[in-house]
Design a protein around this motif. Structure first.
Motif, PDB file in Angstrom:
ATOM      1  N   THR A  33       0.464  11.529  22.220  1.00  0.00           N
ATOM      2  CA  THR A  33      -0.111  12.583  21.376  1.00  0.00           C
ATOM      3  C   THR A  33       0.369  13.983  21.765  1.00  0.00           C
ATOM      4  O   THR A  33       0.128  14.942  21.049  1.00  0.00           O
ATOM      5  CB  THR A  33      -1.654  12.561  21.456  1.00  0.00           C
ATOM      6  N   CYS A  53       7.763  16.473  15.758  1.00  0.00           N
ATOM      7  CA  CYS A  53       6.401  16.376  16.285  1.00  0.00           C
ATOM      8  C   CYS A  53       5.399  16.961  15.287  1.00  0.00           C
ATOM      9  O   CYS A  53       4.322  16.377  15.073  1.00  0.00           O
ATOM     10  CB  CYS A  53       6.286  17.112  17.624  1.00  0.00           C
ATOM     11  N   ALA A  54       5.754  18.075  14.696  1.00  0.00           N
ATOM     12  CA  ALA A  54       4.855  18.692  13.710  1.00  0.00           C
ATOM     13  C   ALA A  54       4.601  17.715  12.566  1.00  0.00           C
ATOM     14  O   ALA A  54       3.451  17.527  12.134  1.00  0.00           O
ATOM     15  CB  ALA A  54       5.453  19.999  13.203  1.00  0.00           C
ATOM     16  N   GLY A  57       2.280  14.908  13.687  1.00  0.00           N
ATOM     17  CA  GLY A  57       0.964  15.299  14.186  1.00  0.00           C
ATOM     18  C   GLY A  57       0.834  15.191  15.699  1.00  0.00           C
ATOM     19  O   GLY A  57      -0.248  14.919  16.227  1.00  0.00           O
ATOM     20  N   ARG A  59       1.494  17.068  19.555  1.00  0.00           N
ATOM     21  CA  ARG A  59       1.721  18.382  20.170  1.00  0.00           C
ATOM     22  C   ARG A  59       3.054  18.394  20.886  1.00  0.00           C
ATOM     23  O   ARG A  59       3.309  17.534  21.739  1.00  0.00           O
ATOM     24  CB  ARG A  59       0.592  18.707  21.156  1.00  0.00           C
TER      25      ARG A  59
END
Ligand code: AMP
Ligand code: MN
Ligand code: MN
Ligand code: MN
Length: 277
Positions: A33, A53-54, A57, A59
């Motif tokens: 995550t 990553c964006a 979802g 970080r």
């Protein structure tokens, strides 16, 4: 969803196998995550990894793993939470790149003279394909040409200490790496402290030098690490008031023991570096 921070991963911008995008997809599937891309001596993959990553979802944390030396021994210093455009950081990459180029050339000569292999061809193939030419790349080329049956074997047989193609390198000093990471606004992390062949006393001195240089954290949990090693490094982090980092050091989906996200949990009393990122 439970959180899972992996702060040590490689893409094909250095010696990983997957593209930054492919790496993020793989890590996301495995439940990561929060992810730091920490390629050797480059941040070239960070923009692509950040956008992947964006979209997934997750970080994203910018990072790198700087080749460094302390008392003549190769030591890796990870930097996370960096400004990737930082001039001192770029200067550090450029210094390391010079060492890498010279070493690669010398590896070719030694493989040819001492190993009786087509060393010049081997290193030319690596130089043409790798932006950051590492021993992993040379090892893969040796495997592809049938001179070894695995990267690990190729390093031991041809490139490691005592092998025909071994070339010692004086990487930039540990303190200089830590300073470059600080100048870029990042946290310096002493990578895989258990892997250096140091006595207990020398390892303590390394950690003291790292603290004096502005070090922020020890990599307390790494993929494939033995429990006893983790306990030893956790004790060092406690004693020196350092935060704790964790990561897989993932390079290749074909290698089963350190997939993204798989490493032991950090001891609960240590401050996880991931919380600062
Ligand atoms: P370099 O920075 O060019 O000296 O390359 C070091 C890289 O080689 C490390 O980051 C590892 O990915 C890899 N490496 C070093 N030793 C071994 C080994 N015994 N087996 C497999 N990979 C290794
Ligand atoms: Mn590597
Ligand atoms: Mn390393
Ligand atoms: Mn690494």
């Amino acid at each position: 969803m439970t959180s899972l921070a992996d702060l040590h991963l490689h893409s094909d911008c250095s010696d990983g196998v997957l593209s930054p995008r492919g790496l993020v997809a793989h890590a996301a599937r495995l439940g990561v995550t929060q992810l730091a891309l920490t390629d050797h001596d480059t941040v070239a993959g960070c923009a692509e990894a950040a956008s992947a990553c964006a979209a997934a979802g997750i970080r994203f944390v910018s990072g790198c793993e700087l080749s460094s030396s302390w008392r003549g021994q190769a030591i890796h210093v990870i930097g996370v939470g960096l400004d990737t455009g930082s001039a001192p950081l770029r200067a550090q990459f450029a210094a390391v790149a010079g060492h890498r180029r010279e070493r690669l050339h010398e590896i070719g000569i030694r493989l040819q003279r001492r190993g009786r292999l087509p060393g010049a061809d081997i290193v030319a193939a690596v130089a043409a394909a790798a932006a950051v030419p590492t021993r992993t790349h040379v090892a893969r080329e040796l495997v592809a040409r049938g001179h070894a049956d695995s990267v690990q074997h190729a390093i031991e047989r041809w490139l490691g200490r005592g092998a025909p193609g071994h070339v010692p390198v004086e990487w930039p000093e540990l303190a200089r790496s830590a300073a470059a990471i600080r100048a870029a606004g990042g946290w310096p992390v002493l990578a895989h402290p258990h892997r250096y062949r140091l006595s207990g006393g020398a390892l303590r001195q390394l950690v003291e030098a790292f603290v004096a240089a502005g070090g922020a954290a020890l990599e307390v949990s790494v993929g494939g690490m033995a429990r006893g090693d983790l306990d030893r490094i956790a004790t060092l982090a406690r004693r020196h008031g350092l935060a704790a980092s964790c990561g897989s050091d993932f390079h290749d989906p074909g290698i089963p023991w350190n997939p993204p996200g798989r490493f032991a949990k950090l001891p609960a009393d240590l401050e996880p570096l991931s919380a600062r990122l």
